[in-house]
Design an enzyme around this catalytic site. Structure first.
Site, PDB file in Angstrom:
ATOM      1  N   CYS A  27      53.239  34.053  23.721  1.00 48.67           N
ATOM      2  CA  CYS A  27      52.105  34.466  24.653  1.00 48.67           C
ATOM      3  C   CYS A  27      51.419  35.654  23.927  1.00 48.67           C
ATOM      4  O   CYS A  27      50.273  35.881  24.243  1.00 48.67           O
ATOM      5  CB  CYS A  27      52.540  34.614  26.253  1.00 48.67           C
ATOM      6  N   ASN A  72      48.212  27.634  31.028  1.00 44.08           N
ATOM      7  CA  ASN A  72      48.728  28.743  30.093  1.00 44.08           C
ATOM      8  C   ASN A  72      48.707  27.878  28.782  1.00 44.08           C
ATOM      9  O   ASN A  72      49.448  27.107  28.545  1.00 44.08           O
ATOM     10  CB  ASN A  72      50.196  29.001  30.651  1.00 44.08           C
ATOM     11  N   HIS A 101      46.310  37.846  28.995  1.00 42.02           N
ATOM     12  CA  HIS A 101      46.644  36.317  28.724  1.00 42.02           C
ATOM     13  C   HIS A 101      46.866  35.685  29.847  1.00 42.02           C
ATOM     14  O   HIS A 101      47.201  36.225  30.998  1.00 42.02           O
ATOM     15  CB  HIS A 101      48.089  36.583  28.034  1.00 42.02           C
TER      16      HIS A 101
HETATM   17  N1  ACO Z   1      56.094  22.233  42.310  1.00 37.77           N
HETATM   18  C1  ACO Z   1      56.770  22.132  43.410  1.00 37.77           C
HETATM   19  N2  ACO Z   1      58.180  22.983  43.964  1.00 37.77           N
HETATM   20  C2  ACO Z   1      58.287  23.664  42.624  1.00 37.77           C
HETATM   21  C3  ACO Z   1      57.760  23.701  41.266  1.00 37.77           C
HETATM   22  C4  ACO Z   1      56.717  22.864  41.425  1.00 37.77           C
HETATM   23  N3  ACO Z   1      56.089  22.765  40.137  1.00 37.77           N
HETATM   24  N4  ACO Z   1      58.465  24.281  40.758  1.00 37.77           N
HETATM   25  C5  ACO Z   1      59.461  24.881  41.136  1.00 37.77           C
HETATM   26  N5  ACO Z   1      59.351  24.744  42.603  1.00 37.77           N
HETATM   27  C6  ACO Z   1      60.116  25.000  43.579  1.00 37.77           C
HETATM   28  C7  ACO Z   1      61.424  25.446  43.008  1.00 37.77           C
HETATM   29  O1  ACO Z   1      62.555  24.404  42.994  1.00 37.77           O
HETATM   30  C8  ACO Z   1      62.057  26.327  44.249  1.00 37.77           C
HETATM   31  O2  ACO Z   1      62.246  25.739  45.414  1.00 37.77           O
HETATM   32  P1  ACO Z   1      63.823  26.364  46.212  1.00 37.77           P
HETATM   33  O3  ACO Z   1      63.343  27.393  46.565  1.00 37.77           O
HETATM   34  O4  ACO Z   1      64.137  24.998  47.091  1.00 37.77           O
HETATM   35  O5  ACO Z   1      65.110  26.285  44.993  1.00 37.77           O
HETATM   36  C9  ACO Z   1      60.622  27.026  44.664  1.00 37.77           C
HETATM   37  O6  ACO Z   1      59.642  26.264  44.298  1.00 37.77           O
HETATM   38  C10 ACO Z   1      60.584  28.253  44.227  1.00 37.77           C
HETATM   39  O7  ACO Z   1      60.723  28.160  42.776  1.00 37.77           O
HETATM   40  P2  ACO Z   1      60.431  29.663  41.781  1.00 37.77           P
HETATM   41  O8  ACO Z   1      60.754  29.228  40.403  1.00 37.77           O
HETATM   42  O9  ACO Z   1      61.525  30.630  42.620  1.00 37.77           O
HETATM   43  O10 ACO Z   1      58.816  30.078  42.102  1.00 37.77           O
HETATM   44  P3  ACO Z   1      58.098  31.319  41.597  1.00 37.77           P
HETATM   45  O11 ACO Z   1      57.740  31.793  43.006  1.00 37.77           O
HETATM   46  O12 ACO Z   1      59.082  32.255  40.801  1.00 37.77           O
HETATM   47  O13 ACO Z   1      57.177  30.825  40.947  1.00 37.77           O
HETATM   48  C11 ACO Z   1      56.181  30.926  38.514  1.00 37.77           C
HETATM   49  C12 ACO Z   1      57.258  30.468  39.819  1.00 37.77           C
HETATM   50  C13 ACO Z   1      54.841  30.295  38.866  1.00 37.77           C
HETATM   51  C14 ACO Z   1      56.537  30.131  37.299  1.00 37.77           C
HETATM   52  C15 ACO Z   1      56.497  32.520  38.490  1.00 37.77           C
HETATM   53  O14 ACO Z   1      57.553  32.745  38.323  1.00 37.77           O
HETATM   54  C16 ACO Z   1      55.679  32.777  37.286  1.00 37.77           C
HETATM   55  O15 ACO Z   1      54.308  32.808  37.058  1.00 37.77           O
HETATM   56  N6  ACO Z   1      56.322  33.672  36.456  1.00 37.77           N
HETATM   57  C17 ACO Z   1      55.701  34.323  35.079  1.00 37.77           C
HETATM   58  C18 ACO Z   1      55.285  33.561  34.341  1.00 37.77           C
HETATM   59  C19 ACO Z   1      54.882  34.252  32.956  1.00 37.77           C
HETATM   60  O16 ACO Z   1      54.145  35.070  33.046  1.00 37.77           O
HETATM   61  N7  ACO Z   1      55.245  33.605  31.715  1.00 37.77           N
HETATM   62  C20 ACO Z   1      55.117  34.294  30.572  1.00 37.77           C
HETATM   63  C21 ACO Z   1      54.048  33.728  29.675  1.00 37.77           C
HETATM   64  S1  ACO Z   1      54.733  32.018  28.956  1.00 37.77           S
HETATM   65  C22 ACO Z   1      55.297  32.253  27.265  1.00 37.77           C
HETATM   66  O17 ACO Z   1      55.402  33.093  26.735  1.00 37.77           O
HETATM   67  C23 ACO Z   1      55.683  30.823  26.759  1.00 37.77           C
END
Ligand code: ACO
Length: 334
Positions: A115, A291, A261
């Site tokens: 990223c 993304n 980003h």
């Molecule tokens: N649809 C429905 N439910 C989902 C989905 C989905 N697509 N994905 C996960 N869930 C569920 C999980 O199973 C979990 O269920 P549970 O509570 O029953 O176990 C629940 O939703 C919460 O999941 P989390 O992973 O804890 O969700 P979170 O609130 O952390 O959001 C996210 C996830 C959006 C990915 C967030 O953590 C985020 O944006 N992180 C940063 C991403 C980022 O900046 N990446 C850097 C760049 S990428 C790169 O460099 C390649």
């Protein structure tokens, strides 16, 4: 010493739109979860049968950038290509661009910083121009994510986030030291490498292992510790933006446009609030494209410029955080 400035930009995304509802048909997810957590409404995925790849899309974006710079392909004296989804393990996409655009026999470098890749690429090009080694450098960020995502419920935490696309710019020498890239700031913290990673295929996990038929092996798909990434992202974004501003004796009040980003709309909104920026000072398009990793900043910057949001004399701040972990910023006087 010379300075470098962006003289042309372009981007390309595939026509194929994949909405959140489309994803809900192939995995257990829903529009409300995706929008609430990430802001994403739809993304572009290369459709089956298309010729597009990271290099092909990069070449399409590059042609537009070169044309808008007023230069020709023969004026370009170096290529820097950022991607985490190269067409091949080797050679890199940079050399493929040199051939696809029928360019002269110039140097080509691939940057593998996920990223933060576009900002690392821009910074690398900036240094080559500042030292006088090159005059016009083609900088590309491109990603073909969709062919390597786990599109089942197992992979929904990552699979819904990523989109395909490419952006490019031409960075050219200028002797006006008040304009162009004022500074860039790059960081990494490899102790978190396994928190956002694709482990296989790799030299460690090579052909015999791949052929052994490991249907349950998820190491082929991106893995992300999303909450850890989120927590680190908001801290590092702030730090590296502040560093860029301080290095140039500027404050957040001087920012005309901030292009983060496009990892997550919530991260961008958090940073916007922290730096007290209004909606006109921040450009986001993750809603449409998801993304696109190394391509996201240059796609967003180009789109903002096309909408007249980047004007002569503006202070533009770019910042990224991602896998590695790596993070970076660039401060530009347009
Ligand atoms: N649809 C429905 N439910 C989902 C989905 C989905 N697509 N994905 C996960 N869930 C569920 C999980 O199973 C979990 O269920 P549970 O509570 O029953 O176990 C629940 O939703 C919460 O999941 P989390 O992973 O804890 O969700 P979170 O609130 O952390 O959001 C996210 C996830 C959006 C990915 C967030 O953590 C985020 O944006 N992180 C940063 C991403 C980022 O900046 N990446 C850097 C760049 S990428 C790169 O460099 C390649």
């Amino acid at each position: 010493m010379y300075n470098s400035k962006i003289t042309g930009m372009g981007f390309y995304v595939p026509d194929n739109i994949v909405t959140n509802d489309d994803l809900a048909k192939i995995m257990d997810t829903n529009d409300a979860w995706i929008q609430e957590r990430t802001g994403i409404q739809e993304r572009r995925w290369i459709p089956e049968g298309s010729e597009d790849t990271s290099a092909v899309m990069g070449a399409k974006a590059a042609r537009i950038a070169i044309e808008r710079s007023g230069l020709t392909k023969d004026d370009i004296d170096f290529i820097v290509f950022a991607t985490l989804s190269p067409d091949y393990f080797f050679p890199g996409c940079g050399v493929m661009i040199q051939d696809m655009l029928d360019m002269q026999t110039i140097g080509a470098l691939d940057v593998r910083n996920q990223c933060s890749g576009f900002l690392y690429a821009l910074s690398t090009a900036d240094q080559f121009i500042k030292t006088g080694m090159y005059k016009n450098i083609l900088v590309i960020g491109a990603e073909y994510h969709s062919n390597a995502l786990d599109k089942t419920t197992r992979g929904r935490g990552v699979g819904v986030l990523f989109g395909d696309g490419a952006g490019a710019c031409v960075l050219s020498r200028t002797e006006d030291n008040t304009k162009g890239i004022l500074s860039t700031h790059l960081y990494s913290q490899g102790k978190y490498a396994d928190k956002l990673i694709v482990k296989t295929p790799s030299i460690k996990h090579w052909v015999p292992e791949i052929l052994a038929g490991k249907e349950d092996d998820t190491s082929y798909f991106p893995y992300m510790d999303g909450q850890l990434v989120f927590k680190n992202a908001v801290v590092r974004f702030s730090e590296v933006i502040n560093e860029g501003l301080n290095a140039n004796n500027l404050t957040s009040k001087d920012i005309d446009l901030f292009v983060p980003h496009q990892a997550n709309l919530r991260i961008a909104q958090f940073i916007q609030k922290r730096f007290k920026l209004n909606d006109d000072q921040v450009y986001n398009n993750i809603m449409k494209y998801g993304n696109t990793t190394a391509a996201s900043i240059i796609i967003a910057l180009t789109e903002a410029w096309e909408k007249g949001k980047v004007k002569d004399g503006d202070l533009v701040v770019l910042a990224a955080f991602g896998s590695g972990f790596t993070w970076a910023s660039a401060v530009i006087r347009w």
